[in-house]
Scaffold this motif. Structure first.
Motif, PDB file in Angstrom:
ATOM      1  N   SER A 195       0.857  -1.186   0.000  1.00  0.00           N
ATOM      2  CA  SER A 195       0.000   0.000   0.000  1.00  0.00           C
ATOM      3  C   SER A 195       0.889   1.229   0.000  1.00  0.00           C
ATOM      4  O   SER A 195       2.009   1.210   0.514  1.00  0.00           O
ATOM      5  CB  SER A 195      -0.927   0.010   1.225  1.00  0.00           C
ATOM      6  OG  SER A 195      -0.176   0.107   2.417  1.00  0.00           O
ATOM      7  N   GLY A 196       0.387   2.291  -0.596  1.00  0.00           N
ATOM      8  CA  GLY A 196       1.156   3.530  -0.665  1.00  0.00           C
ATOM      9  C   GLY A 196       0.478   4.508  -1.592  1.00  0.00           C
ATOM     10  O   GLY A 196      -0.607   4.247  -2.128  1.00  0.00           O
ATOM     11  N   VAL A 197       1.116   5.661  -1.770  1.00  0.00           N
ATOM     12  CA  VAL A 197       0.551   6.673  -2.663  1.00  0.00           C
ATOM     13  C   VAL A 197       1.142   6.507  -4.057  1.00  0.00           C
ATOM     14  O   VAL A 197       2.284   6.059  -4.218  1.00  0.00           O
ATOM     15  CB  VAL A 197       0.816   8.114  -2.149  1.00  0.00           C
ATOM     16  CG1 VAL A 197       0.127   8.329  -0.826  1.00  0.00           C
ATOM     17  CG2 VAL A 197       2.313   8.386  -2.029  1.00  0.00           C
ATOM     18  N   ASN A 333       7.137   9.385   0.821  1.00  0.00           N
ATOM     19  CA  ASN A 333       6.231   8.491   1.540  1.00  0.00           C
ATOM     20  C   ASN A 333       6.342   7.084   0.961  1.00  0.00           C
ATOM     21  O   ASN A 333       6.987   6.870  -0.058  1.00  0.00           O
ATOM     22  CB  ASN A 333       4.774   8.975   1.391  1.00  0.00           C
ATOM     23  CG  ASN A 333       4.588  10.395   1.877  1.00  0.00           C
ATOM     24  OD1 ASN A 333       4.776  10.671   3.053  1.00  0.00           O
ATOM     25  ND2 ASN A 333       4.223  11.307   0.979  1.00  0.00           N
ATOM     26  N   ASP A 395      -2.694   9.616  -5.425  1.00  0.00           N
ATOM     27  CA  ASP A 395      -3.821   8.745  -5.075  1.00  0.00           C
ATOM     28  C   ASP A 395      -3.361   7.634  -4.137  1.00  0.00           C
ATOM     29  O   ASP A 395      -2.255   7.105  -4.278  1.00  0.00           O
ATOM     30  CB  ASP A 395      -4.409   8.085  -6.336  1.00  0.00           C
ATOM     31  CG  ASP A 395      -5.393   8.982  -7.063  1.00  0.00           C
ATOM     32  OD1 ASP A 395      -5.796  10.001  -6.486  1.00  0.00           O
ATOM     33  OD2 ASP A 395      -5.750   8.663  -8.211  1.00  0.00           O
ATOM     34  N   GLN A 396      -4.220   7.262  -3.209  1.00  0.00           N
ATOM     35  CA  GLN A 396      -3.929   6.123  -2.339  1.00  0.00           C
ATOM     36  C   GLN A 396      -4.170   4.838  -3.125  1.00  0.00           C
ATOM     37  O   GLN A 396      -5.160   4.718  -3.858  1.00  0.00           O
ATOM     38  CB  GLN A 396      -4.818   6.149  -1.098  1.00  0.00           C
ATOM     39  CG  GLN A 396      -4.434   5.129  -0.033  1.00  0.00           C
ATOM     40  CD  GLN A 396      -3.067   5.390   0.581  1.00  0.00           C
ATOM     41  OE1 GLN A 396      -2.670   6.540   0.729  1.00  0.00           O
ATOM     42  NE2 GLN A 396      -2.344   4.340   0.919  1.00  0.00           N
ATOM     43  N   ARG A 409      -7.917   4.762  -4.686  1.00  0.00           N
ATOM     44  CA  ARG A 409      -8.751   5.571  -3.803  1.00  0.00           C
ATOM     45  C   ARG A 409      -9.724   4.691  -3.001  1.00  0.00           C
ATOM     46  O   ARG A 409     -10.946   4.856  -3.077  1.00  0.00           O
ATOM     47  CB  ARG A 409      -9.527   6.619  -4.607  1.00  0.00           C
ATOM     48  CG  ARG A 409      -8.642   7.545  -5.419  1.00  0.00           C
ATOM     49  CD  ARG A 409      -9.431   8.462  -6.331  1.00  0.00           C
ATOM     50  NE  ARG A 409     -10.070   7.754  -7.425  1.00  0.00           N
ATOM     51  CZ  ARG A 409      -9.484   7.499  -8.586  1.00  0.00           C
ATOM     52  NH1 ARG A 409      -8.256   7.882  -8.802  1.00  0.00           N
ATOM     53  NH2 ARG A 409     -10.127   6.846  -9.541  1.00  0.00           N
ATOM     54  N   THR A 415      -9.718  -0.369   3.089  1.00  0.00           N
ATOM     55  CA  THR A 415      -8.342  -0.177   3.557  1.00  0.00           C
ATOM     56  C   THR A 415      -8.116  -0.947   4.847  1.00  0.00           C
ATOM     57  O   THR A 415      -7.080  -1.596   5.036  1.00  0.00           O
ATOM     58  CB  THR A 415      -8.060   1.322   3.786  1.00  0.00           C
ATOM     59  OG1 THR A 415      -8.264   2.035   2.563  1.00  0.00           O
ATOM     60  CG2 THR A 415      -6.637   1.545   4.257  1.00  0.00           C
TER      61      THR A 415
END
Length: 758
Positions: A195-197, A333, A395-396, A409, A415
């Motif tokens: 997971s990440g941006v 990040n 975006d996530q 998103r 999540t």
């Protein structure tokens, strides 16, 4: 763009420049803007709708009821205006009410107007508003008017953002103008969860200035940028070496065609003539391309439009001077990298502490960037069509390469569920890590060797972390793939010595360089300079090394010198016939004789082996077996050759099944052929790293596996739960009389014995 459109746009931009330069407040400026546009286009109505709090709000109008300003609001996707924002496309209607998306708003007093044209106001690839015009008379607007509106919309995008007329979160919020969460489907290239941006490998250029001060200066900037871009494309084409295949050449030719396309350059110059800066002109033409792409159903034509998009991005980076990739700027990040495609050297530039996953529009199972990513433990999802049209920077993302999908998103509950699953995965990994010092032994006492595949210096730490029995496959080509020039003998020697030092008394099986096919080197050319239609079965691996004997001689000498006083294990890839092994061994023996003459310290012993990837070799194992110490079965290539199924082709994915009786029978026959010879047999490849497939391999007599470091723990765990005699008996019965679904049969067999195989 016609000369009329250029003139109309220039006139409007000149007037807008004065409006923007005035000291009036933002609302006053917008009121003046709709008047300027309306007068210039002789339009009875001109309106601007802006996105605020997720709704499109009427901010200014000429021709509609003023009482409706800041009152009329509609959702994205609602009515004609909402439809334009949702699809980011232009509408041009002679009779607005006849359109299925038409939504009547009585407070605006628009019932007397029939014709309608609207264009999206786009900022950072999102619609932040809509600019539209209307007439009483039913008619379609001319192209000159539409093009002028589209150009003006670009200027408005900058103006309204700078004036804070739209909420910043509406501009930047992930999915602000999409349907929220969206699932992407692709091809799992490297499995895993992350997971990440979203971070684009080549970030989009932020255009700061839209309106040009000096048109001629902007034109010169574009000319110079085109020259530089064409030079880059020509250099790419000239460096397309062996094994690239006809398709790759076709792509490069398409790139070259677009790069030299006069129509494209003319449209950009016309946009500059209308008063835009070089960057804005390129972006203006690019926006039109994107709108056309959304209307294209033909996948081949859509691919070509993507090529043009790529070139436009390249041109934009050149003209703006913003040439760096996300790696050079640093990741702030946890990130999921987004790219059309990547090279292994590009991937290695990223901070591994921050890079959690990769999503590619292209990519194949065989590409060397995937091999590097697997070695780095980074999940990769490939073949995701339309990726750039869905995912925005920041975006996530939840990447589930195990299920060949990613969620853009994601909502909070999704999540949370993903993180719970991720945590459980980490718990399992921790349990596997506890097996580090455990020697994998079956319930009935059979010792199974579990080794790792490697190719990078960073991989060496995995030996200690996993407690593996050694390195069953060291891919020496990685050093060649990530280097801009042919690695010197000294550099090769240092690497091989470091690897053996790290392994200590554990064996390392070095595979001689396997280049060619999809693993092309810019500094090594095909003799005829042409690509191959089927590179996987072409000029690659040992075939290259035997033809370019100097390449193999240098590597042989480096390996022999690095192994001074130690045992050297070396194997040759893609051997089809015994004479190829003999020829390759002769090169090593020649270098050994040279070192002996030079009074150099020699290896204590040399064990030679081959990779069994070509099915033909299985028919001559009786000839080859007395000459070799070990045989490593490369299941990735072997299986695609047996099935005549390109494993990188998604359409053939279901036919490429390691649990097919055909492949298992073949492997069992190889094992039987080597009985009576002092030959160690191992499976090197993804097949051995999957629990169900590993169970089947144990059942046909394979007791040595070389797999990815991440698979060592799970496979050790599996081995400890298996009774060899029992699984051998079951496999013998199934292969004698194959069931309809062997995968299902073995899964049920394992479940009955409480052996997890997922």
């Amino acid at each position: 763009m016609t000369s009329g459109a250029v003139e109309a746009a220039r006139n409007i931009l000149t007037s807008l420049h004065e409006v923007m330069a005035s000291r009036n407040h933002a609302q006053s400026k917008l009121n003046n803007v709709v008047e300027v546009i309306g007068e210039s286009l002789h339009s009875e109505v001109c309106s601007v709708y802006l996105l605020r709090e997720g709704m499109l709000e009427l901010f200014a109008t000429r021709g509609l009821a003023q009482e409706a300003v800041h009152v009329t609001r509609m959702a994205v996707g609602e009515g004609l205006v909402g439809s334009i924002a949702d699809r980011i496309e232009t509408l041009n209607l002679a009779e607005a009410a006849a359109h299925p998306d038409f939504s009547y708003r009585p407070e605006t007093g628009e019932d007397k107007f029939h014709s309608f044209a609207g264009v999206p106001i786009v900022r950072r690839e999102r619609a932040v508003g809509v600019l539209c015009v209307q007439h009483v008379e039913p008619r379609r607007y001319e192209e000159v008017e539409i093009e002028a509106l589209q150009t003006v919309a670009m200027v408005l995008a900058e103006m309204i953002t700078n004036a804070d007329l739209v909420d910043e979160e509406d501009v930047n919020a992930p999915g602000s103008l999409t349907s929220g969460a969206q699932q992407l489907r692709g091809l799992a290239l490297v499995k895993g969860l992350a997971s990440g941006v979203a971070v684009y490998h080549q970030p989009r250029v932020n255009i700061e200035h839209i309106v040009a001060e000096d048109t001629e200066a902007e034109r010169q900037r574009v000319i110079l940028a085109f020259d530089k871009m064409r030079e880059q494309i020509d250099r790419m084409a000239s460096q397309a070496e062996f094994g690239v295949g006809g398709e790759h050449e076709e792509v490069l030719e398409t790139y070259r065609m677009f790069a030299y396309d006069e129509g494209w350059t003319r449209r950009i110059n016309e946009a500059i003539d209308s008063g835009l800066t070089a960057e804005a002109a390129i972006e203006r033409v690019q926006q039109r391309t994107r709108m056309r792409m959304r209307q294209i159903d033909d996948p081949l034509l859509a691919d070509r439009m993507h090529d043009l998009e790529d070139l436009a991005n390249r041109l934009l980076r050149i003209v703006s001077g913003q040439l760096g990739t996300a790696a050079s700027m640093g990741l702030r990040n946890d990130a999921i990298l987004i790219a059309r495609n990547l090279g292994p050297a590009e991937l290695l530039e990223y901070d591994k502490r921050r890079l959690k996953g990769v999503i590619l529009e292209e990519g194949s199972l065989t590409s060397h960037v995937v091999i590097v990513a697997r070695a780095m433990g980074i999940p990769v999802l490939g073949r995701v069509r339309g990726l750039r049209g869905v995912v925005r920077e920041g975006d996530q993302l939840l990447l589930d390469a195990d299920q060949a999908s990613a969620m853009v998103r994601p909502p909070a509950d999704l999540t949370e569920a993903f993180e719970a699953r991720f945590a459980k995965s980490r718990e399992r990994q921790a349990a596997y890590a506890a097996l580090r010092d455990v020697h994998p032994t079956t319930r009935d006492g059979t010792r199974v060797q579990v080794m790792i595949n490697a190719g990078l210096r960073d991989d060496l730490a995995n030996l200690t972390m996993t407690g593996a029995d050694g390195i069953g496959l060291f891919r020496t080509e990685f050093q060649f793939l990530v280097s801009a020039t042919l690695p010197s003998r000294e550099r090769q020697t240092r690497l091989y010595r470091d690897v053996m030092d790290a392994a200590g008394d554990r064996p390392v099986k070095f595979r001689t360089v396997d280049i060619g096919g999809d693993k092309t080197l810019p500094y090594l050319r095909h003799d005829d300079g042409e690509g191959e239609e089927n590179p996987a079965m072409g000029w690659r691996a040992l075939r290259v090394a035997l033809e370019r004997e100097g390449l193999l001689k240098v590597q042989a000498r480096a390996l022999l010198e690095a192994a001074a006083g130690r045992v050297l294990h070396v194997m040759f890839p893609l051997v089809a016939e015994p004479w190829e092994f003999d020829a390759a061994k002769a090169v090593f023996e020649g270098q050994l004789a040279y070192l002996r003459k030079q009074k150099k310290v020699l290896p204590e012993a040399i064990h030679y082996g081959v990779m069994l990837e070509v099915p033909a070799l299985a028919e001559q194992l009786d000839v080859l077996a007395p000459k070799i110490s070990f045989l490593s079965i490369g299941t990735n290539d072997l299986t695609q050759f047996l099935f005549a199924a390109d494993r990188s082709n998604p359409k053939l994915a279901e036919r490429y099944d390691w649990m097919s009786p055909a492949i298992l029978r073949f492997l069992r026959r190889v094992v039987k052929s080597c009985e009576g010879h002092a030959v160690d047999i191992a499976v090197c490849g993804e097949m051995g790293g999957r629990r169900l497939e590993a169970l089947a391999l144990l059942g046909i007599g394979i007791h040595r596996l070389s797999i990815t470091p991440a698979s060592v723990g799970p496979i050790k765990d599996l081995i400890g739960k298996v009774d060899i005699a029992e699984i051998e008996a079951a496999m013998a019965q199934w292969l004698a009389q194959p069931p309809v679904d062997l995968r299902a049969e073995l899964t049920a067999w394992a479940a009955a014995r409480d052996i997890a195989v997922d």
